[in-house]
Design a protein around this motif. Sequence first.
Motif, short mmCIF file in Angstrom:
data_model
loop_
_atom_site.label_atom_id
_atom_site.label_comp_id
_atom_site.label_asym_id
_atom_site.label_seq_id
_atom_site.Cartn_x
_atom_site.Cartn_y
_atom_site.Cartn_z
N ASP A 121 0.84 -1.19 0.00
CA ASP A 121 0.00 0.00 0.00
C ASP A 121 0.88 1.25 0.00
N GLN A 122 0.55 2.20 -0.88
CA GLN A 122 1.30 3.44 -0.98
C GLN A 122 0.40 4.66 -0.81
N ARG A 129 -0.15 1.90 5.10
CA ARG A 129 0.93 2.32 4.22
C ARG A 129 2.18 1.46 4.45
N GLY A 130 2.72 0.95 3.35
CA GLY A 130 3.90 0.10 3.42
C GLY A 130 3.61 -1.35 3.73
N PRO A 178 -0.07 7.32 -5.95
CA PRO A 178 0.50 7.07 -4.62
C PRO A 178 0.89 8.38 -3.94
#
Length: 438
Positions: A121-122, A129-130, A178
């Motif tokens: 996930d960006q 996230r990450g 992103p």
Amino acid sequence: MWPSHGLGAALLLFSGIVHAGEGGSLEARIAKVLPEVIELRHVIHHYPELGNREHQTAARIAQRLRELGLEVQTGIAHTGVVGLLRGGKPGPVVAIRAELDALPLTEQTGLPYASTVRALDQSADLRTRGKEIGVMHACGHDAHMAMALGVAEVLAAQRGELPGTLKLIFQPAEEGPPLGESGGAKLMIEQGVLENPTPAVIFGIHVTAGTSGAFTLSRTRTTAAADTFVARFKGRQTHAAFPWTGIDPVPVAAQTILAWQTIPSRQSNLSVLPAPVISVGRIEAGDRHNIIPAEVRLEGSIRTVSDEQREDVLQGMRRMAQKIAEASGASAEVDYLPGNYRTGYNDTALVDALLPVLAQVSTTPVKIDAGTYGADDFAEYARQIPGVFMRMGVTPPALADKSVWPTHSPGFPIDDQAMAVGMLALSKLTLRFMQDHQ
């Protein structure tokens, strides 16, 4: 696979639609390519990719366009692809937009071609996230791409008689790029997608839950502006037993959430425009049940229906949060994330001119409405050149009387046969515009 019409039933939808001359050739070509288009959608659906990372998808699209003999340009706005079909006769340039990207969502359809793809996930969501997440074509972009390629194949078969040029725009990151990156329609336009050659018009179809093959569109506003906000309310941390020794940001945030709802209900002139929508989707605060937190963080979405309303709401939310916080000795910051969407509009004269064509294709009478609160960056193209953005129902007939998953949900179903109706609509709209503007 979801139950759906048979191919013969789909073709019955077309009987008597096309004029003599085009005759049965257009519907026959659509019938011929439909199985291939369905297979292509299934492959794209099985291998989804997130915004600005659609490398495999873009390569597959570019390869198919080259096989059809189109001029192909790649690498626009990171992964965007443009295909150019030059007709044998002079005429206008007609553009069709389709989107490449999928959503960060774990699929639950149970289809044999369901996505099992995982990716990092960006997004701006600090929780994910990450981290590895599921990826799914839950907004119908797989169908949009497949239909656009189907139109390319159908019209390429008659390129010698085509009175104009078809420009197919396959755009990355419609769902947003992103965090920290640019992308989507804005970047496509900045990098010249509406130049060399410049389209005279652009068409877009978005599939949605609803009667399969039935169209809805607006003569004016098509989509809403969408802004993502992050609000932080800062107080002073203390023991929950002694709240007077600190500053509690929780009631400040709660009061603000409720106060924001007076913007649509008490501060918007509803006799002029539909109300804006302010939704808080996430609340984060605290470390322990008996500690008053130092900060409350809110995230949410704002939908507005005009540029002026948008500015009023954004300013009003920030002002309201700051004043409520100040009254309690706290502080508030409201930030709006980049990459938001502007309100979309159809070209009214163009809608009126082409509505009879769409009415011939739609499986039910075309519904004319005042637009949706959904957002789409097709709006950026339609702010540059005349555009028509349509919604088409794709709920499998076997599910017509049942509660079905909508777009952006893990079980969103698509009736493959509806793509034949979409291809016919885009083909006929393209041909009609070219013929009328030679």
